[in-house]
Design an enzyme around this catalytic site. Sequence first.
Site, mmCIF file in Angstrom:
data_model
loop_
_atom_site.group_PDB
_atom_site.id
_atom_site.type_symbol
_atom_site.label_atom_id
_atom_site.label_comp_id
_atom_site.label_asym_id
_atom_site.label_seq_id
_atom_site.Cartn_x
_atom_site.Cartn_y
_atom_site.Cartn_z
ATOM 1 N N GLU B 30 -32.427 10.521 30.015
ATOM 2 C CA GLU B 30 -33.826 10.940 29.960
ATOM 3 C C GLU B 30 -33.889 12.462 29.941
ATOM 4 O O GLU B 30 -33.355 13.104 30.849
ATOM 5 C CB GLU B 30 -34.572 10.373 31.164
ATOM 6 C CG GLU B 30 -34.661 8.847 31.108
ATOM 7 C CD GLU B 30 -34.820 8.168 32.466
ATOM 8 O OE1 GLU B 30 -34.725 6.938 32.533
ATOM 9 O OE2 GLU B 30 -35.036 8.892 33.468
ATOM 10 N N GLU B 70 -33.629 2.521 32.033
ATOM 11 C CA GLU B 70 -32.232 2.678 32.475
ATOM 12 C C GLU B 70 -31.370 1.494 32.102
ATOM 13 O O GLU B 70 -30.249 1.668 31.653
ATOM 14 C CB GLU B 70 -32.162 2.877 33.994
ATOM 15 C CG GLU B 70 -32.399 4.294 34.449
ATOM 16 C CD GLU B 70 -33.870 4.654 34.469
ATOM 17 O OE1 GLU B 70 -34.698 3.777 34.156
ATOM 18 O OE2 GLU B 70 -34.183 5.804 34.796
ATOM 19 N N PHE B 93 -31.320 10.150 38.797
ATOM 20 C CA PHE B 93 -31.145 10.172 40.247
ATOM 21 C C PHE B 93 -30.438 8.872 40.617
ATOM 22 O O PHE B 93 -30.836 7.795 40.156
ATOM 23 C CB PHE B 93 -32.504 10.223 40.963
ATOM 24 C CG PHE B 93 -33.214 11.536 40.878
ATOM 25 C CD1 PHE B 93 -33.955 11.879 39.751
ATOM 26 C CD2 PHE B 93 -33.138 12.449 41.924
ATOM 27 C CE1 PHE B 93 -34.609 13.112 39.671
ATOM 28 C CE2 PHE B 93 -33.797 13.672 41.860
ATOM 29 C CZ PHE B 93 -34.527 14.010 40.729
ATOM 30 N N ASP B 95 -30.724 7.243 42.995
ATOM 31 C CA ASP B 95 -31.702 6.351 43.611
ATOM 32 C C ASP B 95 -32.245 5.336 42.599
ATOM 33 O O ASP B 95 -32.776 4.301 42.987
ATOM 34 C CB ASP B 95 -32.872 7.170 44.189
ATOM 35 C CG ASP B 95 -32.400 8.394 44.957
ATOM 36 O OD1 ASP B 95 -31.870 9.327 44.294
ATOM 37 O OD2 ASP B 95 -32.536 8.426 46.175
ATOM 38 N N PHE B 96 -32.144 5.639 41.305
ATOM 39 C CA PHE B 96 -32.653 4.733 40.276
ATOM 40 C C PHE B 96 -31.660 3.634 39.928
ATOM 41 O O PHE B 96 -31.909 2.826 39.033
ATOM 42 C CB PHE B 96 -32.991 5.497 38.983
ATOM 43 C CG PHE B 96 -33.955 6.623 39.143
ATOM 44 C CD1 PHE B 96 -34.087 7.580 38.144
ATOM 45 C CD2 PHE B 96 -34.741 6.753 40.291
ATOM 46 C CE1 PHE B 96 -34.985 8.637 38.272
ATOM 47 C CE2 PHE B 96 -35.640 7.808 40.432
ATOM 48 C CZ PHE B 96 -35.745 8.754 39.420
ATOM 49 N N HIS B 139 -35.469 9.896 46.087
ATOM 50 C CA HIS B 139 -34.815 10.866 45.193
ATOM 51 C C HIS B 139 -33.754 11.669 45.921
ATOM 52 O O HIS B 139 -33.413 12.759 45.507
ATOM 53 C CB HIS B 139 -35.850 11.844 44.604
ATOM 54 C CG HIS B 139 -36.746 11.233 43.569
ATOM 55 N ND1 HIS B 139 -37.713 10.318 43.877
ATOM 56 C CD2 HIS B 139 -36.808 11.411 42.220
ATOM 57 C CE1 HIS B 139 -38.349 9.962 42.774
ATOM 58 N NE2 HIS B 139 -37.819 10.599 41.754
#
Lengths: 378, 337, 333
Positions: B30, B70, B93, B95-96, B139
């Site tokens: 991204e 993703e 991140f 976190d994703f 994040h």
Amino acid sequence: MDPVTDERIVPVTMPKWGLSMQLGKVTAWIIDEGDEVGIGDDLADIETEKINGTLEAADAGTVRRIVARVGEDVPVSGTIALLAPAGVTEEDLDAAVQQARAVIDAGVPEGTGAPEVLTAEAGGRKISYVGDGRDGDVVLLVHGYGGDRNSWLFLQEPLAAKFRVYALDLPGHGTSAKDVGDGSTSVLADAVVAVLDALGVTRAHLVGHSMGGAVALVVAARDPARIASLTLIAPSGFGPEINAGFLRGFADAQTRRELKPLVGQLFADEDLVTRQLVDDLLAYKRLDGVDEALHALAGALLDGDAQRGDSAALVAAVGGAVPVTVIWGAADRIIPAAQAEAVGGAIRHLIDGAGHMPHMERPGEVQAAIEQTIARAC
Amino acid sequence: MARNITYREALNEALAQEMERDESVVVMGEDNAGGAGSPGEDDAWGGVLGVTKGLYHKFPGRVLDTPISESAFIGAAIGAATAGLRPVAELMFVDFMGVCFDQIYNQAAKFRYMFGGKAVTPVVIRTMYGAGLRAAAQHSQCLYSLFTHIPGLKVVMPATPYDAKGLMIQAIRDNDPVMFFEHKALYDLTGPVPEESYTLPFGEANVVREGGDVTIVTLGRMVHTSLEAAGRLGADGVQCEVIDLRTTSPLDEDTVLDSVEGTGRLVVVDESHPRCSVAADISALAVRKAFGALQAPVEMVTAPHTPVPFSSALEDLYIPDAQRIVNAVKAVTGWTR
Amino acid sequence: MTDTEERKAPTGRTPTREHLLDVYRMMRTIREFEERVHAEFATGEIPGFVHLYAGEEASAVGVCSNLDGRDTIASTHRGHGHCIARGVDVVEMMAEIYGRKTGSCHGKGGSMHIADLSKGMLGANGIVGGGPPLICGTALAAKLKGTGGVSVAFFGDGGSNQGTTLESMNLASVWNLPAVFVAENNGYAETTSSAWSVASDNIADRAAGFGMPGVIVDGFDFFAVHEAASEAIARARDGGGPTLIEMKFTRYYGHFEGDQQTYRADEVEHARAELDCLKRFADRVTETGELSRADLRAVDAQVASLIDQAVDEAKAAPLPAEADLLTDVYVRY
């Protein structure tokens, strides 16, 4: 120095080991205030970014003041101790200490630093080299297998006080191109010639270590008139015996664990092998192309477990007009010191207590031998 | 020639040099260029924190922006890796990871094994981790232990610019799937980095400081915090050996165990939560394989078992700091039965 | 560009005898393979789970007979048909299902993970929706390398609802990838009917939402499938981007072997009798005289023999050794 203080006060200064050195630290004092020292005596253990070493006394005298504290950064040329005869007053010594402390506390001024790295080109390969010194005889230092221009760090500055001194990175080493072609001394000699050409030098003194000694001989044999003198430090090619395991092992080693004992074999005193030294070698070996280069060089240097080159023939080809000196550490575990006998017509310096790297272990003696060789040239 | 550049620049240089050397290396993620389909500047960002800046113009057609999908584009990177490309995909991140973890741990990690050795998946997934930027709970996590747990993945977290470039080049050349963790607070860190390309092997920890009294094993940003603590302790006469793991999978057990055999005392410093963490993993390693040498229990210095808080007052308490490490070292040196 | 159309049997195309025999052989091989696995599974000798493709042969073969060595497919947990249609070795497949060392994956993968990258088969997949993102990747590789290859993602009606599938369709359009998405709507995702779980009337209706053409095909009709696939694959190959094809048919067996299928009515009996793809293929080619019943029976006999061989060899093959447990986790650790 301040004219008020006594001129009999002789400073012991932080040495410059390597052209880029700016700071050093005393990690241990070997002498105490009150000791008598002679020239060459060990004074202190010094640590720099690049290497650790022992500072040898350049002058004789009585140690009257220790100026630098253990562990503090001292700029190159900063005074770390004072020698003075008994007659010098305490007041004058205190004043000298104060001056010296001011320099240490001021730190390194902006703008001082490593000299510019120059490049030449040899057969499509970029060749890095550095230089410093006063006008006069040109001296070119040629390192050995696995080394680089910083191998000369204990010698370069002291020699630069008297000569124009250059050191190059051979192909496959330092920041020069890593391609070494067939790995022969001929390819490496091209690089040396390219540097001389780039400098516009018609006559130079060559100092070569180990494989670099054979390279220096190749250069001299091609054009003896161009070479004023040859100082060979533990040169390769003067006999069959060599520590082939070291050459191959150095090329093969992948980890610090594998490399450290190998590097230890280079020295008589293995304490000289600092973590930084091994880490720097490991970082060098991990550069793209170095693995291939070292294997090619080792392959060219060895025939089975024996040395392949015939340096004695090169000496003969150079002829008697070029003065040759050969320096060898008596405790050399890479190439036996006995091979010094095979260097025809050379003056020989055998150095006790030094291994394969006398220019690092006994730089003072090596420097003296180089200067004598240069003096013999006409 | 080694010159001082930032961690971010070191990564950018690694990517650029590998893309130059091997045209099968492609970058996707991204805003890895930024501005796709937008009226203004192309390569507007070069990644949210600028790591991939400049590559878009230098290597036309090889830096691909993606929609926010993703599982599709991380999966695409993985599929493309089986088909002859060497993709470097960005999971912006870590976190994703939740929205694409299947592609990573069930597909990429398992192809080679499930297909009987008949697949090669040379994908690198770069991802940002770590707290300290007040980016809050979703994040700021570390999560590398979740990936370390999965057979078939390699997990890498450089702490310095020199390590970042060498490990990234190694990751791109490696033929297994690599999760490459970049701490967001390290991007501006400067350090000496050679201009030439070089690699650092995986599974080699770095002893960044030698010392005989206590072994501190750590990783990522905590390497710097640990060195800070070690400096303070050194002034007090306690010499700490600080080991930067560099990669948790493969793991350099030998360097850790050698050190613990020498010091007898171990403190593990890990920015992540404590349960099933790398800290727990290293502690267990020491207890299982160096029990005889241990003079004190192992101390773990980690974040607490909470999400990452937002307020700076709380986040600063969340992240392990040098004082907590000092305290842990004092606990192991002062411990008596 | 976004029409959904029902495809009828094509006219005007003349496939060769060899081609017709090939595709018949392939469909028959799938059918006999699956019927045999059904029978053998019931004895309890086959480990784990198998998900049988019987009834759906026209989809796998109709699509894959349009592909060549440049192309890649990804499949589902119901992958035997796609593997066979791509030419994966049948004997090795059976051995894999039996968990033997001689299997396609050396016994390490099993029924749900049979793959052969050398045949452009990126694997059956145990994760519903696991394939489409991977196919975006192989399509991207083909596009960037200029191979002209096309990548086909097979998924079911269940998989059509998985986020990965939807994201992949969007990505394939946005990146204009040489991809084809094949939704094999056999009416059920496990026990749940597709009529209930898919919000739109047809899966193919979603194509418009992802910027690609959508096509509905009678999945029991080989020639209809072949024609629709041919068009979609040509479109992809020519740089025209992805297509969504929805096959409508039914599976003859349960979700997995062992499924009592109490959620079904009697549609299988009807399908086997009236709609079966092999029967319809045979009726059509013999009617036009392109092939004879004897031709077809000859193929049947060869296939029967191959399946017997596969099962016999699988049962006799060695199991993997203890050392095999630890191999091939990494290329190099």
